[in-house]
Design an enzyme around this catalytic site. Structure first.
Site, PDB file in Angstrom:
ATOM      1  N   GLU A  96       5.496  78.899 -12.123  1.00 44.69           N
ATOM      2  CA  GLU A  96       4.379  78.180 -11.865  1.00 44.69           C
ATOM      3  C   GLU A  96       2.787  78.312 -10.956  1.00 44.69           C
ATOM      4  O   GLU A  96       2.200  79.082 -11.275  1.00 44.69           O
ATOM      5  CB  GLU A  96       4.230  76.901 -12.018  1.00 44.69           C
ATOM      6  CG  GLU A  96       3.290  76.221 -12.477  1.00 44.69           C
ATOM      7  CD  GLU A  96       3.745  74.018 -12.967  1.00 44.69           C
ATOM      8  OE1 GLU A  96       3.060  73.545 -13.301  1.00 44.69           O
ATOM      9  OE2 GLU A  96       4.774  74.300 -12.319  1.00 44.69           O
ATOM     10  N   ASP A 147      -5.228  69.038 -11.608  1.00 46.67           N
ATOM     11  CA  ASP A 147      -4.504  67.658 -11.665  1.00 46.67           C
ATOM     12  C   ASP A 147      -5.238  67.072 -10.898  1.00 46.67           C
ATOM     13  O   ASP A 147      -5.511  66.071 -10.300  1.00 46.67           O
ATOM     14  CB  ASP A 147      -3.218  67.164 -12.446  1.00 46.67           C
ATOM     15  CG  ASP A 147      -3.300  67.819 -13.542  1.00 46.67           C
ATOM     16  OD1 ASP A 147      -3.939  68.590 -13.721  1.00 46.67           O
ATOM     17  OD2 ASP A 147      -1.642  67.092 -14.200  1.00 46.67           O
TER      18      ASP A 147
END
Length: 435
Positions: free
Chosen positions: A400, A173
């Site tokens: 993550e 992103d």
């Protein structure tokens, strides 16, 4: 014999995948990501194939249920009961009003095409279960349509490569690759920006409010012109090397699928070759890796990121030797970080905890390990990375991402692709004929 550590890792990884199972698919993480994400499901299927072949197939087929008539596989398939838990949600996209969209609510955006590759690997590890279910015959037409969408509607630069029209489509992103293009985008969307993500992750680890403003502005632009890729009105259009490398790898997988079900593999092999050749237009000889091309201004983005190393997953990559040199150099693995950083460690704006601006991601390191083995290079380093990936996944509760230098965990925990890919590496090591 399976070691206690291996047994602990396997049990813990399976527990995460079971916890995040939503009945037809796996959530990336139950709090931060409450819907089905496209490339996540591809990576997750690679782990599920080791524990439940039927569930691995269902993971991918549930994603195909969200395919649009034009062939696109959407970035997200929404659970409308959780629409307030993630932003932008189904109410932002209103996809079910679009004539090409399915009856299930989705985004209009896409994500990297790792799905055919995942489907072939799911079949390959248990062909009996795949054949029993008619898996390859069912998914092949959908996967062909998906790749045709990329080739006909996303070749915005006219050179055979797919373009992303939003940073979210790259899966990375807030990568530094997008900074210059995003600087030309307003950060004043009409839509109210909610940040439920900050309830599950530290703000210092997530994209900034200004970045989110630009993300929403671009999403509004794409939504408001009907998600039409052929209008040419998008403010953000970039050719990303990792996205296109995964497409090429998936074309090779489609060739294997076609051959397995009695179809012609040649068109897929030819496209994989053309994509591999077209990637050379993204090579930066000074950086020693591939980089993104900003289609709107016709220039390469001079940033050394993990995206430019991922093409190593392709055989017959012309610049493989140069990329391997960069990977093993001081910007990435030269000083022995635990896993592969997402950005050059020497960059002035390197940030070890800030999403895609420096941290090491488990899926990227898994791809690099695969790439090293495709190239037949640095097997000792591949083994070191694989061992670190598994150890850090277990030690930190399947985070993550991590700080590549210290190994400190960041982002959410119990992350599905971290569990799936650590399990995949573990099972590969335990397979007959391996050490």
């Amino acid at each position: 014999m399976t070691s206690p550590v291996s047994a602990d890792l396997a049990a813990a990884a399976v527990a995460v995948l079971n916890k995040n199972w939503a009945g037809s698919h796996t959530l990336p993480a139950t709090g931060l990501y409450p819907h089905q994400w496209s490339w996540d499901s591809g990576f997750i299927a690679l782990g599920l194939r080791h524990i439940d072949a039927d569930r691995a197939q269902q993971e991918l087929e549930s994603l195909l249920n969200g395919q649009w008539e034009d062939g696109r596989l959407p970035q997200i398939i929404y659970d409308v009961t959780r629409d307030d838990d993630y932003s932008p949600g189904a109410s932002f996209w209103k996809s079910t009003d679009h004539p090409d969209a399915p009856i299930v609510p989705t985004t209009g955006l896409i994500q990297p095409p790792n799905h055919a590759w995942a489907a072939w690997e799911v079949h390959r590890i248990n062909p009996d279960a795949s054949t029993r279910n008619g898996f390859l015959n069912r998914v092949y037409p959908n996967l062909v349509a998906w790749h045709e969408y990329l080739g006909t509607r996303r070749d915005r630069g006219g050179r055979g490569l797919a373009s992303v029209v939003h940073p979210w489509e790259s899966g990375m992103d807030n990568s530094p690759l997008w900074d210059e293009a995003l600087a030309r985008v307003p950060d004043t969307p009409k839509h109210e920006i909610r940040r439920p993500d900050l309830q599950h992750a530290d703000a210092a680890e997530r994209p900034s409010a200004k970045e989110y403003g630009r993300f929403f502005w671009l999403a509004e632009q794409y939504r408001d012109h009907g998600c039409d890729d052929l209008l040419g009105e998008d403010s953000f259009v970039l050719e990303d090397p990792a996205f296109n490398a995964l497409w090429a790898r998936s074309e090779l997988a489609l060739a294997d699928i076609a051959r397995s079900i009695g179809k012609d593999p040649m068109p897929h092999e030819a496209r994989a070759q053309l994509l591999t050749e077209a990637l050379e237009t993204l090579f930066d000889s000074e950086l020693g890796l591939y980089t993104a091309r900003d289609v709107n201004i016709g220039a390469l983005v001079r940033k050394a990121t993990i995206s430019g190393i991922i093409p190593l997953i392709l055989p017959q990559l012309r610049q493989a030797e140069s990329v391997l040199g960069t990977l093993m150099g001081p910007g990435f693995l030269g000083d022995g970080p635990y896993m592969v950083p997402s950005y050059d460690l020497r960059a002035e704006d390197f940030e070890p905890a800030q999403y895609w601006r420096g941290p090491a991601w488990f899926n990227m390191t898994w791809l690099v390990i695969f790439g090293l083995r495709v190239q037949g290079a640095h097997e000792q380093e591949a083994q070191r990375l694989a061992a670190n990936l598994q150890q850090l996944a277990l030690e930190h509760g399947f985070p993550e991402y991590i700080d590549p230098v210290t190994g400190a965990p960041h982002g959410t925990r119990n992350f599905s692709w971290t569990a799936a890919l650590s399990l995949d590496l573990l099972r590969a090591e335990q397979a007959p004929g391996t050490d």
